[in-house]
Design a protein around this motif. Structure first.
Motif, mmCIF file in Angstrom:
data_model
loop_
_atom_site.group_PDB
_atom_site.id
_atom_site.type_symbol
_atom_site.label_atom_id
_atom_site.label_comp_id
_atom_site.label_asym_id
_atom_site.label_seq_id
_atom_site.Cartn_x
_atom_site.Cartn_y
_atom_site.Cartn_z
ATOM 1 N N GLY A 170 0.834 -1.201 0.000
ATOM 2 C CA GLY A 170 0.000 0.000 0.000
ATOM 3 C C GLY A 170 0.860 1.239 0.000
ATOM 4 O O GLY A 170 2.043 1.194 -0.356
ATOM 5 N N PHE A 207 -3.693 -5.684 1.401
ATOM 6 C CA PHE A 207 -3.558 -4.654 0.361
ATOM 7 C C PHE A 207 -4.518 -3.492 0.565
ATOM 8 O O PHE A 207 -5.688 -3.686 0.901
ATOM 9 N N GLY A 208 -4.018 -2.267 0.369
ATOM 10 C CA GLY A 208 -4.936 -1.157 0.153
ATOM 11 C C GLY A 208 -4.697 0.093 0.953
ATOM 12 O O GLY A 208 -4.948 1.191 0.453
ATOM 13 N N LYS A 219 -5.973 6.011 -5.568
ATOM 14 C CA LYS A 219 -6.790 5.340 -6.602
ATOM 15 C C LYS A 219 -6.310 5.696 -7.995
ATOM 16 O O LYS A 219 -7.071 5.686 -8.943
ATOM 17 N N PHE A 272 -3.040 -3.330 -9.144
ATOM 18 C CA PHE A 272 -3.838 -4.154 -8.217
ATOM 19 C C PHE A 272 -4.462 -5.333 -8.977
ATOM 20 O O PHE A 272 -4.444 -6.476 -8.516
ATOM 21 N N ILE A 289 -8.219 -7.167 1.872
ATOM 22 C CA ILE A 289 -8.330 -5.930 1.100
ATOM 23 C C ILE A 289 -8.998 -4.871 1.966
ATOM 24 O O ILE A 289 -10.107 -5.088 2.491
ATOM 25 N N GLY A 314 -8.089 -0.192 -1.459
ATOM 26 C CA GLY A 314 -8.274 -1.443 -2.226
ATOM 27 C C GLY A 314 -9.754 -1.734 -2.386
ATOM 28 O O GLY A 314 -10.223 -2.164 -3.443
#
Ligand SMILES: NC(=O)C1=CN([C@@H]2O[C@H](COP(=O)(O)OP(=O)(O)OC[C@H]3O[C@@H](n4cnc5c(N)ncnc54)[C@H](OP(=O)(O)O)[C@@H]3O)[C@@H](O)[C@H]2O)[C@H](O)CC1
Ligand code: K
Length: 503
Positions: A255, A323-324, A329, A337, A350, A354
């Motif tokens: 991330g 993840f995230g 974005k 991703f 997530i 994410g």
């Protein structure tokens, strides 16, 4: 602790009476005595005006028993029968007669607005008007009475349920219902005690074990379970002394973006504090010195891009990917991703951006490994599965979503709900101080740290949410809600594990 429906509790009632060879009157006496004891413990013979509002069913019957027992203990009690129907339950009638033998100050009847009694803010009001037998909204003067009681500012103790609150649906906007300071509920909690739309009517909660049939309670199926220390403890896997860090897996936290490296740091440190053997992070180059300086225990791999994730070429076989957090974005990050999803088989956790990437690119859902974990807060959930009319519909939608994609979903809230394998686990630790920046990043790290140690996604979610809350409770205890910051939750994970086994 299992959560049953009103119908299941009524079934338990009838079965208990049969199996234990007791009458419903004796069961009522037993249940109400537990309430009287709890009141007596707290009041310590205080000379306070106790006003008990009794319906004409068994909730009212409970109120009559409580009145009689408090009078016998010397308390100043006034009983009001809320006469919303001419029917009377058998046990109401029996206890009405018993009360009249105990005191000359017989109950007053309330039949309309004209009969509403004075209620002083210093009075102690006991709400025994309706319990789990409520089957329609309160109408007319009954609704007025409940509003009148709420407006009195007196302390309100609700018996079994705050009157007017349904056990299986949320109240309509116009519905009147008791707003209790405290609820003493029988045998098991009800789902509405934990939903955002209804939990405030309950106030503080204590569940009283009234001795319903154990076999029934353990064999009766339910989809809802309240997670307290006992349930969390059963999920914990002790460590063998003959072990090495390889036994506890290698988590990978992916991330971060320029200015949001802290979230990855929090998740990574939380995974280590939860016992992961090794933790690596994959972040944009800008985070390299930060991570290596702040957390020497973690390893760092960087994207070729300075500020964001553009190509997640981690070249590892991690036990779990988280993840995230802080990922942003950017379309390049979304693309990265997607490639990550396509090459990952093991369950992923997530979170944060994410989740938003999946919400905006729903086709990504089909690449999610089975048993992956999503950890949305309500806003992120809405973006993911669309809106809902009320908390019950929300639960149905999440159930359907998690089952159709074979996922585990952690819905963060004052009571965090974990959905998995058709069940709903309601967390009962944590506090309002934890609504602070980074608390979700820490939770994700804790859960990833448990999956790294071979907990299943579902067990890791349930235990992780519980430990996160316990750690937050320990911090709030020592520092207040306001001063709690999410790094404290990480630092107190050791105390949280110890609290799991303290009696
Ligand atoms: N095992 C246990 O949990 C025990 C629970 N006990 C207590 O019993 C109540 C449930 O008692 P019950 O008699 O079934 O129902 P209530 O007392 O909640 O309600 C009484 C009746 O009121 C009518 N009703 C329902 N909604 C309304 C409304 N909006 N307006 C007017 N009247 C309403 C309804 O009768 P109808 O014939 O009108 O449908 C209800 O039956 C439980 O909560 C506990 O307190 C036992 O004491 C011990 C074991
Ligand atoms: K009640």
């Amino acid at each position: 602790m299992k959560i049953f429906s009103a119908a299941q509790l009524k079934k338990a009632d009838e079965l208990t009476i049969k199996i234990q060879g007791i009458t419903s009157t004796q069961l009522m006496e037993r249940a109400a005595s537990l309430v009287t004891n709890e009141i007596d413990k707290r009041l310590q013979n205080a000379d306070i005006a106790i006003k008990i509002f009794c319906g004409i069913g068994n909730n009212g019957g409970d109120g009559l028993v409580i009145a009689r027992q408090l009078i016998e203990k010397g308390y100043r009690v006034k009983v009001f029968v809320v006469n919303y129907s001419d029917n009377r339950s058998q046990d109401f009638l029996i206890n009405y007669d018993r009360l009249k033998e105990t005191t000359n100050d017989w109950p007053e009847y309330i039949k309309d607005e004209g009969d509403f009694p004075e209620i002083d803010p210093n009075d102690f009001v006991i709400d025994a008007i309706f319990g789990i037998g409520l089957n329609r909204p309160l109408e007319g003067w009954i609704g007025e009475l409940v509003t009148y009681i709420n407006q009195s500012k007196a302390f309100i103790l609700a018996i079994d349920m705050p009157s007017g609150l349904f056990s299986d649906r949320v109240p309509a906007e116009k519905d009147c219902l008791i707003s209790a300071n405290f609820t003493l509920s029988f045998q098991t909690p009800k789902l509405v005690f934990f939903l955002p739309q209804t939990m405030d009517y309950v106030g503080d909660l204590q569940v009283l074990d009234i001795g319903l049939d154990r076999d029934f309670l353990s064999s009766e199926k339910t989809n809802y379970e309240l997670i307290n220390k006992h349930e969390a403890r059963t999920l914990y896997k002790p460590r063998k002394s003959n072990s090495h860090k390889g036994n506890y897996g290698h988590a990978l936290v992916i991330g971060g973006s320029y200015g949001k490296i802290g979230s990855v740091l929090l998740s990574t440190k939380a995974a280590l504090r939860t016992g992961a053997g090794l933790v690596s992070t994959f972040i944009p180059k800008c985070g390299y010195n930060i991570l290596q300086t702040a957390l020497p225990e973690a390893m760092v791999i960087t994207d070729k891009n300075e500020e964001k994730l553009t190509n997640i070429d981690h070249r590892m076989d991690p036990s779990v990917i988280c993840f995230g957090m802080g990922a942003g974005k950017d379309p390049k990050t979304v693309e990265a991703f997607k490639e990550l999803l396509q090459k990952t088989e093991k369950p992923m956790l997530i979170d944060a951006d994410g989740l938003n990437m999946i919400s905006e690119n729903q086709e990504l859902l089909e690449f999610l490994p089975k048993k992956s974990l999503l950890t949305p807060h309500p806003k992120e959930l809405q973006r993911l599965i669309g809106d809902w009319n009320d908390d019950f519909e929300k639960i149905e939608k999440v159930q359907e979503f998690t089952q159709s994609h074979d996922l585990v979903l952690v819905l963060k809230g004052s009571h965090t709900f974990v959905f998995g394998e058709g069940h709903v686990y309601i967390n009962n630790s944590g506090n309002p101080g934890m609504a602070t920046a980074g608390s979700g990043d820490v939770l994700s790290g804790i859960i990833a740290g448990l999956i790294s140690q071979q907990y299943s996604s579902l067990a890791a979610a349930i235990l992780g949410v519980y430990l996160h809350g316990i750690s937050g409770d320990i911090v709030a205890e020592n520092r207040s809600y306001q001063a709690l910051i999410s790094g404290d939750i990480v630092e107190n994970m050791g105390a949280a594990f110890q609290a799991l086994f303290a009696d």
